[in-house]
Each structure stands twice: as structure tokens, then as C-alpha cells.
Design a protein around this motif. Structure first.
Motif, PDB file in Angstrom:
ATOM      1  N   GLN A  37       0.644  -1.071  -0.030  1.00 50.35           N
ATOM      2  CA  GLN A  37      -0.208   0.371   0.258  1.00 50.35           C
ATOM      3  C   GLN A  37       0.670   1.562  -0.203  1.00 50.35           C
ATOM      4  N   GLY A  42      -4.595   2.668  -2.958  1.00 47.84           N
ATOM      5  CA  GLY A  42      -5.298   0.922  -1.684  1.00 47.84           C
ATOM      6  C   GLY A  42      -4.342  -0.318  -2.118  1.00 47.84           C
ATOM      7  N   PRO A  43      -4.161  -1.071  -1.476  1.00 51.70           N
ATOM      8  CA  PRO A  43      -3.578  -2.166  -1.369  1.00 51.70           C
ATOM      9  C   PRO A  43      -3.394  -3.059  -2.871  1.00 51.70           C
ATOM     10  N   LEU A  91       0.873  -4.888   3.634  1.00 55.09           N
ATOM     11  CA  LEU A  91       0.367  -5.664   4.371  1.00 55.09           C
ATOM     12  C   LEU A  91       0.339  -7.093   4.603  1.00 55.09           C
ATOM     13  N   GLU A 104     -13.436 -12.959   3.900  1.00 52.61           N
ATOM     14  CA  GLU A 104     -12.880 -11.996   4.412  1.00 52.61           C
ATOM     15  C   GLU A 104     -11.609 -12.310   4.526  1.00 52.61           C
ATOM     16  N   LEU A 105     -10.052 -10.966   4.741  1.00 53.45           N
ATOM     17  CA  LEU A 105      -9.234 -11.097   5.053  1.00 53.45           C
ATOM     18  C   LEU A 105      -9.083 -10.011   6.228  1.00 53.45           C
ATOM     19  N   PHE A 107      -6.201  -8.824   8.723  1.00 51.73           N
ATOM     20  CA  PHE A 107      -4.570  -7.398   8.603  1.00 51.73           C
ATOM     21  C   PHE A 107      -4.121  -7.779   9.177  1.00 51.73           C
ATOM     22  N   GLY A 108      -3.030  -7.480   9.085  1.00 52.88           N
ATOM     23  CA  GLY A 108      -2.083  -7.473  10.275  1.00 52.88           C
ATOM     24  C   GLY A 108      -2.273  -6.058  10.266  1.00 52.88           C
ATOM     25  N   GLU A 109      -0.602  -5.575  11.197  1.00 56.84           N
ATOM     26  CA  GLU A 109      -0.145  -3.410  11.659  1.00 56.84           C
ATOM     27  C   GLU A 109       0.505  -3.649  10.522  1.00 56.84           C
ATOM     28  N   GLY A 110       1.010  -3.868   9.908  1.00 59.22           N
ATOM     29  CA  GLY A 110       1.638  -3.400   8.127  1.00 59.22           C
ATOM     30  C   GLY A 110       3.399  -3.375   8.612  1.00 59.22           C
TER      31      GLY A 110
ATOM     32  N   PHE B  34     -16.929  -5.715  -0.175  1.00 65.42           N
ATOM     33  CA  PHE B  34     -16.066  -5.421   1.309  1.00 65.42           C
ATOM     34  C   PHE B  34     -16.184  -3.744   0.894  1.00 65.42           C
ATOM     35  N   TYR B  36     -14.064  -1.633   3.897  1.00 63.98           N
ATOM     36  CA  TYR B  36     -13.154  -1.552   4.794  1.00 63.98           C
ATOM     37  C   TYR B  36     -12.381  -0.238   5.064  1.00 63.98           C
ATOM     38  N   GLN B  38     -10.329   2.089   7.466  1.00 58.92           N
ATOM     39  CA  GLN B  38      -8.867   2.502   7.568  1.00 58.92           C
ATOM     40  C   GLN B  38      -7.902   3.698   8.424  1.00 58.92           C
ATOM     41  N   SER B  43      -4.389  -0.410   9.504  1.00 60.05           N
ATOM     42  CA  SER B  43      -4.394  -1.754   8.699  1.00 60.05           C
ATOM     43  C   SER B  43      -6.153  -1.330   8.432  1.00 60.05           C
ATOM     44  N   PRO B  44      -6.196  -1.862   7.294  1.00 62.71           N
ATOM     45  CA  PRO B  44      -7.996  -1.574   7.000  1.00 62.71           C
ATOM     46  C   PRO B  44      -9.286  -2.713   8.181  1.00 62.71           C
ATOM     47  N   LEU B  46     -13.057  -4.646   8.395  1.00 62.53           N
ATOM     48  CA  LEU B  46     -13.860  -4.839   7.498  1.00 62.53           C
ATOM     49  C   LEU B  46     -14.645  -3.902   8.171  1.00 62.53           C
ATOM     50  N   PHE B  49     -19.744  -6.861   4.399  1.00 65.17           N
ATOM     51  CA  PHE B  49     -19.391  -7.367   3.039  1.00 65.17           C
ATOM     52  C   PHE B  49     -21.089  -7.828   2.555  1.00 65.17           C
ATOM     53  N   LEU B  88     -12.615   1.646   1.998  1.00 64.65           N
ATOM     54  CA  LEU B  88     -11.846   1.275   0.887  1.00 64.65           C
ATOM     55  C   LEU B  88     -12.398   0.371   0.616  1.00 64.65           C
ATOM     56  N   PHE B 104      -8.717  -3.443  -3.975  1.00 66.45           N
ATOM     57  CA  PHE B 104      -8.928  -2.549  -3.468  1.00 66.45           C
ATOM     58  C   PHE B 104      -9.145  -1.778  -4.440  1.00 66.45           C
ATOM     59  N   GLY B 105      -9.961  -0.934  -4.180  1.00 60.97           N
ATOM     60  CA  GLY B 105      -9.899   0.723  -5.294  1.00 60.97           C
ATOM     61  C   GLY B 105      -9.037   1.416  -3.682  1.00 60.97           C
TER      62      GLY B 105
END
Lengths: 116, 114
Positions: A37, A42-43, A91, A104-105, A107-110, B34, B36, B38, B43-44, B46, B49, B88, B104-105
Motif C-alpha cells: 500500500q 489502496g492495497p 500488509l 474476509e481478509l 490484516f496485520g498492522e503492516g 467488501f 473496509y 482504514q 491497517s484496514p 472490515l 460484506f 476502501l 481494492f479501490g
């Protein structure tokens, strides 16, 4: 339940140096993703693993980026040599997968990389 | 090339108003969508969905999907300053072996003004 763990959180390197990021997904999650990202965007998917196999690495710059998930659990993303444009947050995300969950994903803190 | 388009904003709404966020997607094979949230430097996470055409409500949030128009939206009712973040939109599809892939957008930055 522990979330997705990533390290290091921050890294500053000079261009042409190398760096490695580590990710441990949520226990039981078969699918692991690395996203890049860049600030204000966006990612963007770099690579997707299902267990220890690669599902998609079409957007991974293979001349400088590599990733592995040897035992189907944790994963390492490496950049060598780094370029200025690699400055971004990396990420890691994991998922149960479509059949076992919602897709659903999580995410970690990055890991924030700055290349000077 | 699967793409998700969002207006980058910023979108500013007064506290208590309805915030409306929109996105479009290019691949008609996309199966799930989805939203998200942020926060800056985070981090993103959710929010919602949606898989089927129509509306899906969860508290102050309503997701809307129109597959014919390839359009997804998120409504936030009674907007609060804590809703200020980048939202997102992501489209997902089956990438094989039972796993999903999300595109993702770029995100829409929302500011809720007290």
C-alpha cells in the motif's frame, strides 16, 4: 484469538539494500496474502498463498521481490535490491477461504518501509 | 484487469448526517464485495460484506449492491467524528483452491465535521 502478526513494524534502508518482512497468520487460516500500500492508494496484491503453494504472484516484481511460505504457516517477503519506489506499507492478510468463511481478509498492522 | 474505482474525496459531511460512499467494479465475475475502514496509519478493518443484490444493514451502516450496474455503495447514518477515515471498497472472486482474491479501490477519505 491472536490476530495476524507482522514484523518489523518500521524499517528504513538505503536504496539497493535488502529487507525482509515476516508474517504469521491467524491460526487455521490457509490463505495468506501480501499487499503493498503506497501512501494515498489502496492495497495492491503482490502474492497469494494457499497453504504453502502460490495461487497468484502475477503482480510481484520478481526481479527484486521474493516470498515464501515454506511450512504453510508463516511467510517472509524479501526485497533485494530496494528502490525508492518500494517505499510503502507492506500488509499481510490471512483468510479462512471461500468455502470455510466469508472470504474476509484479516490484516496485520503492516510493515512500513522507507527507502532513502 | 480487475479494477475497482472510487472517488478519492475528500468527502465532508456534518455530524449526524448520512455519508454516501460509492464504488464501481469492472469484472462481472466478481462474487463478493467488501467495505473496509482504514484510519490513518492503521491497517484496514472490515465493516461489511455483501454478496447479493439489494441492501444489507448492520447498525448505522447499509451496503447496497447492484450487479447489473456493477455498483456498490455504503451508507453511514448518523455520521460521527469517529467515522472519519478512508473507506476502501473491494471486489472478490474465487481464485481457485477455495480461496478468495480481493482487488481494492484507492479509497474515499471521509471527514465528519462536528
Amino acid at each position: 484469538e491472536a490476530g495476524v502478526a507482522q514484523s518489523p513494524r518500521y524499517k528504513i534502508i538505503e536504496k539497493r539494500q535488502s529487507v525482509a518482512f515476516w508474517c504469521n497468520p491467524i491460526s487455521g487460516h490457509a490463505t495468506l496474502y501480501w499487499y503493498q500500500q503506497i501512501l494515498g492508494q489502496g492495497p495492491k496484491l503482490l502474492i497469494q498463498f494457499q497453504n504453502n503453494g502460490v495461487v497468484d504472484d502475477s503482480q510481484l516484481p520478481k526481479d527484486r521481490f521474493s516470498a515464501e511460505r515454506l511450512k504453510g504457516v508463516d511467510s517472509t517477503l524479501k526485497i533485494q535490491p530496494a528502490k525508492l519506489e518500494d517505499s510503502a506499507v507492506y500488509l499481510c492478510a490471512s483468510s479462512l477461504g471461500r468455502t470455510a468463511g466469508t472470504g474476509e481478509l484479516f490484516f496485520g498492522e503492516g510493515s512500513r518501509l522507507t527507502v532513502l | 484487469q480487475k479494477e475497482v474505482e472510487q472517488n478519492s474525496g475528500p468527502l465532508s459531511v456534518p455530524e449526524g448526517a448520512i455519508a454516501s460512499l460509492n464504488c464501481t467494479y469492472s469484472d462481472r465475475g466478481s462474487q463478493s464485495f467488501f467495505w473496509y475502514r482504514q484510519y490513518s496509519g492503521k491497517s484496514p478493518e472490515l465493516i461489511m460484506f455483501i454478496y447479493s443484490n439489494g441492501d444489507k444493514e448492520d447498525g448505522r451502516f447499509t451496503a447496497q449492491l447492484n450487479k447489473a450496474s456493477q455498483y456498490v455503495s455504503l451508507l453511514i447514518r448518523d455520521s460521527q467524528p469517529s467515522d472519519s477515515a478512508t473507506y476502501l471498497c473491494a471486489a472478490g472472486w474465487d481464485s481457485g483452491a477455495g480461496s478468495y482474491q480481493l482487488t481494492f479501490g484507492k479509497g474515499t477519505k471521509l471527514s465528519v465535521i462536528p
